[in-house]
Design a protein around this motif. Structure first.
Motif: not given
Length: 276
Positions: A184-201
């Protein structure tokens, strides 16, 4: 989206077993990389016991052939537990791996980790040398993360290390809750950069927490095996390090000379990578 994972047991997923196999934070993160209806190719090369040399010499060539968009590089704890620990060599290896992946255009994921002596609750003469080594590894990782614009997760912070609910019975690997927190921590950081678009775990475990009996059984079986496999190399080295600590305390110098030596080695490691 192609996601490759390099590293040791932390990234292999030890501590989060699903259907008889390790899943871990990387597998959880991979599920949330792409938007619904789109896929993500996932390759986990991390292996239990891997050293920085294994990552640089064995895992990295396979990772580069995969041509990833996203690459996780988290390694170093096993190096600190070995007799031949050399922060300069470790820094050069990690720099080479990060540089090659960055040259492909991959976004790097990195993390700093807590020192194993603290997590295991070792007595100070044993814990201090390991802490000194892990601080050096984390300093190198921080420097390389800044250099290559990595997505970096601070896992050595007290909020992480002091929450025992995040850790498995061995106190060295996250449990399911911990792996989910990392994902979840990595997903949040990646989402902030606009890199991921799926639902967070989800951060809530899907499996029941191991009972105290189950934890003790693990320590008596697999945990004992882990200790025995490493005792031939780790235990003599730990005793030597502890002896050096005690000698300095006995002659009144404390840990200052050992701290200074570690700082000099770290400066050389940073110069060897940042100066090129």
């Amino acid at each position: 989206m192609r996601f490759v994972v390099l590293g040791d047991s932390f990234s292999e997923g030890v501590g989060d077993r699903v259907a008889g196999a390790w899943r871990g934070w990387a597998g959880l993160l991979a599920e949330g990389l792409a938007a619904e209806g789109r896929g993500a190719a996932f390759l986990n090369l991390a292996a239990s016991g891997a050293l920085s040399a294994d990552v640089a010499d064995t895992q990295a060539p396979r990772a580069l052939a995969f041509r990833p968009h996203l690459a996780s590089v988290v390694v170093g704890v096993n190096d600190t537990l070995r007799r031949g620990f050399d922060i300069v060599r470790l820094a050069r290896r990690l720099d080479r791996v990060c540089a090659d992946l960055d040259a492909l255009g991959a976004v790097l994921l990195t993390a700093c980790l807590p020192d194993p002596g603290r997590m295991l609750g070792l007595p100070p003469p044993l814990a201090r040398p390991l802490a000194r080594r892990q601080r050096s590894v984390n300093a190198v990782v921080h420097a390389l993360s800044a250099r290559y614009g990595a997505v970096h997760l601070h896992l050595a912070d007290p909020a992480w290390t002091e929450d025992r609910a995040l850790w498995s019975a061995d106190r060295l690997h996250p449990g399911e809750r911990g792996h989910r927190a990392v994902a979840a921590g990595f997903h949040g950081l990646l989402a902030a950069r606009g890199i991921v678009h799926g639902a967070p775990p989800s951060t809530e475990p899907a499996q029941p927490q191991p009972t105290r009996t189950e934890a003790l059984l693990w320590l008596a079986t697999a945990g004992t095996g882990w200790v025995l496999r490493r005792s031939r190399d780790l235990l003599p080295q730990l005793l030597l390090l502890a002896g050096a600590e005690l000698r300095h305390w006995a002659d009144g110098t404390g840990t200052a000379p050992l701290d200074a030596r570690a700082e000099d080695a770290l400066a050389a490691a940073l110069a060897a990578t940042m100066g090129r």
